[in-house]
Design an enzyme around this catalytic site. Structure first.
Site, PDB file in Angstrom:
ATOM      1  N   PHE A 211       0.940  -1.250   0.074  1.00 46.28           N
ATOM      2  CA  PHE A 211       0.126   0.002   0.070  1.00 46.28           C
ATOM      3  C   PHE A 211       1.085   1.140  -0.068  1.00 46.28           C
ATOM      4  O   PHE A 211       2.148   1.083   0.003  1.00 46.28           O
ATOM      5  CB  PHE A 211      -0.825   0.076   1.174  1.00 46.28           C
ATOM      6  CG  PHE A 211      -0.410  -0.325   2.505  1.00 46.28           C
ATOM      7  CD1 PHE A 211       0.255   0.773   3.374  1.00 46.28           C
ATOM      8  CD2 PHE A 211       0.017  -1.383   2.912  1.00 46.28           C
ATOM      9  CE1 PHE A 211       1.051   0.514   4.478  1.00 46.28           C
ATOM     10  CE2 PHE A 211       0.630  -1.868   4.136  1.00 46.28           C
ATOM     11  CZ  PHE A 211       1.229  -0.715   5.063  1.00 46.28           C
TER      12      PHE A 211
ATOM     13  N   PHE B 110       2.568   3.870   1.645  1.00 45.32           N
ATOM     14  CA  PHE B 110       3.901   3.777   0.971  1.00 45.32           C
ATOM     15  C   PHE B 110       4.834   2.738   1.703  1.00 45.32           C
ATOM     16  O   PHE B 110       5.742   2.900   2.469  1.00 45.32           O
ATOM     17  CB  PHE B 110       4.791   4.589   0.614  1.00 45.32           C
ATOM     18  CG  PHE B 110       4.118   5.729  -0.056  1.00 45.32           C
ATOM     19  CD1 PHE B 110       4.052   5.675  -1.752  1.00 45.32           C
ATOM     20  CD2 PHE B 110       3.406   6.907   0.220  1.00 45.32           C
ATOM     21  CE1 PHE B 110       3.481   6.522  -2.465  1.00 45.32           C
ATOM     22  CE2 PHE B 110       2.763   7.723  -0.692  1.00 45.32           C
ATOM     23  CZ  PHE B 110       2.778   7.645  -2.074  1.00 45.32           C
TER      24      PHE B 110
END
Ligand code: CUA
Length: 155
Positions: A74, A76
């Site tokens: 996801f 980051f």
């Protein structure tokens, strides 16, 4: 139609090469199971957090030297973000994305996948050398792309 002798020879060589190529490809794909590390499972990308096993991303031991890492990517980061396995472990990574397309690469190994929303991608690797293996995102995914990483500690 008249064919020159050399044309016949080269046509034969060409057709035989093609047949050999198709046989090699077929044996690799169907008998030896060489497949791209993708599309092993489809899932609803909006429900990753509710869908097992990705509702609880984790590294699990399934045998003496065998592990499964069910991971999400996801912006980051990855979950789990840090894992530890003993030297000689074989780890199967199952990875899916909760948002956009990410990458999943472990430099120095053959592990290199795209992580695509809606698909679970899988690959397996045996870690024979100790070290801190960096798991990197290698698909540009936004402003924090360069910070997206996880660690696999092999010791
Ligand atoms: Cu995720 Cu780049």
């Amino acid at each position: 139609m008249h064919l020159h002798r050399y044309e016949k020879i080269w046509l034969t060589v060409g057709v035989l090469t093609l047949i050999a190529f198709i046989i090699t490809l077929g044996v690799n794909a169907f008998a030896m199971g060489a497949q791209p590390p993708s599309n092993t499972q489809v899932m609803d990308p909006t429900k990753v957090s509710q869908t097992p096993p990705f509702d609880q991303p984790a590294l699990k031991q399934i045998g003496q030297n065998n592990y499964v890492a069910n991971m999400t990517a996801f912006v980051f980061s990855y979950a789990p973000n840090r894992m530890e396995v003993p030297v000689g472990s074989t780890v199967t990574f199952n990875v899916t994305s909760k948002d956009v397309v990410h990458g999943f690469e472990i430099p120095g190994t053959n592990v290199n996948m795209m992580v695509i929303p809606g698909l679970v991608n899988s690959t397996t690797h045996t870690f024979t050398k100790p070290g801190d293996y960096l798991i990197l995102c290698n698909e540009y995914c936004g402003t924090g792309h360069q910070l997206m990483a996880a660690h696999l500690i092999v010791k």
